[in-house]
Write a protein that holds these residues in place. Sequence first.
Motif, PDB file in Angstrom:
ATOM      1  N   HIS A   1      46.440  -3.272  29.178  1.00  0.00           N
ATOM      2  CA  HIS A   1      45.567  -2.128  29.408  1.00  0.00           C
ATOM      3  C   HIS A   1      46.380  -0.851  29.590  1.00  0.00           C
ATOM      4  N   ASP A   2      47.464  -0.911  30.331  1.00  0.00           N
ATOM      5  CA  ASP A   2      48.303   0.274  30.541  1.00  0.00           C
ATOM      6  C   ASP A   2      48.890   0.761  29.221  1.00  0.00           C
TER       7      ASP A   2
ATOM      8  N   THR B   1      46.136   2.478  27.195  1.00  0.00           N
ATOM      9  CA  THR B   1      45.812   3.806  27.728  1.00  0.00           C
ATOM     10  C   THR B   1      46.869   4.832  27.306  1.00  0.00           C
ATOM     11  N   LYS B   2      48.131   4.455  27.393  1.00  0.00           N
ATOM     12  CA  LYS B   2      49.211   5.355  26.988  1.00  0.00           C
ATOM     13  C   LYS B   2      49.174   5.614  25.485  1.00  0.00           C
TER      14      LYS B   2
ATOM     15  N   ALA C   1      46.454   8.112  24.648  1.00  0.00           N
ATOM     16  CA  ALA C   1      46.887   9.451  25.057  1.00  0.00           C
ATOM     17  C   ALA C   1      47.888  10.023  24.046  1.00  0.00           C
TER      18      ALA C   1
ATOM     19  N   GLN D   1      34.739   8.514  21.681  1.00  0.00           N
ATOM     20  CA  GLN D   1      35.260   7.584  22.666  1.00  0.00           C
ATOM     21  C   GLN D   1      34.096   7.083  23.511  1.00  0.00           C
TER      22      GLN D   1
ATOM     23  N   ARG E   1      37.152   3.227  34.273  1.00  0.00           N
ATOM     24  CA  ARG E   1      38.542   3.552  33.976  1.00  0.00           C
ATOM     25  C   ARG E   1      39.384   2.306  33.731  1.00  0.00           C
ATOM     26  N   GLU E   2      39.072   1.217  34.428  1.00  0.00           N
ATOM     27  CA  GLU E   2      39.887   0.010  34.305  1.00  0.00           C
ATOM     28  C   GLU E   2      39.549  -0.805  33.065  1.00  0.00           C
TER      29      GLU E   2
ATOM     30  N   ALA F   1      38.750  -0.932  28.717  1.00  0.00           N
ATOM     31  CA  ALA F   1      39.109  -0.272  27.467  1.00  0.00           C
ATOM     32  C   ALA F   1      37.848   0.119  26.716  1.00  0.00           C
TER      33      ALA F   1
ATOM     34  N   THR G   1      37.735   3.781  20.769  1.00  0.00           N
ATOM     35  CA  THR G   1      38.212   5.139  20.542  1.00  0.00           C
ATOM     36  C   THR G   1      38.499   5.337  19.064  1.00  0.00           C
TER      37      THR G   1
ATOM     38  N   CYS H   1      41.130   0.808  19.243  1.00  0.00           N
ATOM     39  CA  CYS H   1      41.356   2.186  18.816  1.00  0.00           C
ATOM     40  C   CYS H   1      41.788   2.183  17.363  1.00  0.00           C
TER      41      CYS H   1
END
Length: 528
Positions: free
Chosen positions: A344-345, A348-349, A352, A365, A370-371, A373, A376, A399
């Motif tokens: 997940h981290d 998210t990166k 971004a 999106q 927030r936690e 996915a 996107t 994504c």
Amino acid sequence: MPIAHIQGKQLIGADGSATNADTFVATDPATQAVLDPPFHEASSEEIDRAMTLASESADVFSNTSYETRAKLLEAIADGLMDAGQDLLDRCHAETALPMNRLQGERARTVNQTRLFAEMIREGSWVEAKIDHGDADRSPAPKPDVRSMLISIGPVVVFGASNFPLAISVAGTDTTTALAAGCPVVCKAHPAHPGTCEMIGKIICDAVKATGLPAGIFSLLQGQSHQVGHSLVEHPATAAVAFTGSIAGGRALFDTANRRPNPIPVYAEMGSINPVFVLPGAIAERAEQIAQAFIGSLTMGVGQFCTNPGLILIPSGDQGDQLVQSIAQHAAAAAPGTMLHSGIHDAFTKGVARIKDTDGVQLLSQAKGPREQACCTIAVTDFAVLQRERSLLEELFGPCSTIVRYENANQMIEVAQALEGQLTATLHGSDSELSEHQPLIRSLQQKVGRLIFNGFPTGIEVCHAMVHGGPYPATSDAHFTSIGPAAIKRFTRPLCFQDFPNDYLPAELQDANPRGIMRMVNGVFTRDQ
């Protein structure tokens, strides 16, 4: 097996072991709750013991009958079903995968294991070839030459994170290695160690029930990279199977090649699985393409190695219509919990990074916690893609980037710029295929599977399937990691020259006692 029976120990042959005081725990990705029990990190002594047992049992196992190996696989399949809801419940707790997905994945695992059993029992997989000698040939006599595939020895299997049943402890890598007569030492995935232990015990029970040496299967736990590298470095290891990231697969590959005797690492790694949409397809079924594309992109919260991370759509009004429809479906897609916090981290990166890329617009999106996915969609054009090659890198999750193209030459340039891929997809009409042969030829050099008017997620486990591709999709494009042909990774050809008939393996004897398909003097036949 009730969850209370999970012990957090290594399974070394028939024995449990926990000599290392270092432990780790599994967590529920949805709640972050710690799951009992703690799991012991495999020690260097335990790694050596597992590999030594595998090596000591290799000769006996490689010479067992195909019927015995088939019965072993069938016992594993039976055990997976007999584990019932307990196995699925633990797997759900460790992965947050929905129960219907896990039920389907277990069915796939059981079915593919039975398919491999059928293949082994039939026997033609050994690719027997016979070229008869001719003592009267001039100017030199022709020798009698015969060859077949044989097992290579102990195989180290790394369980995958995204398929905890079908590509893990009892997945294709383990079952094809066992089918080939190779002992297996499996490195459990640290995100679902309880699931791995439960399946490991099923395999151990199947080994015992079929009367085979206990050392043909062991399961080791560990969070540290050192456990994996120690397994690859061990002198008894003959081959490695891995499914995961490019960084992880390449690290193991490099370790294997630094050994005094390098060994093959069959690593299935990264792929963006591009989709090329031709104008005729949009005119015929833009809405259907948009809906199916988002369905493929969000399947399993985008955590499939065949996830379509790039889609090329023509510029113009028709292309605009498809882009708008994709954005609408993406916005309506439900968010989901990813397999673990590390994935997940990274997702998210990655989102971004794409959002901050000059010339890229975040088109849609989905909304969600927030936690979790969220689906996107980004959009850009060919000129930006030429400049920002990072857009051609895999982002594991739901994504995808839309690239608008102006003509066929731009599609070909994108195809030529791709690294190796597991898949590529074309949407169009039959007549458009004839018009875009240069594009098709370019893609053929880049992928292992080329799809027409479909999407890459969902892999049929069958004899013709190729789940592989040029680097970095895999470390060796000559092989598939899905389907019966995956057994070839754990075999090598052996040639017998001028051996007496009675001392040849049954598969190479004149009478063909097993009735398998063989190539005799260049002709395929089952005859004597």
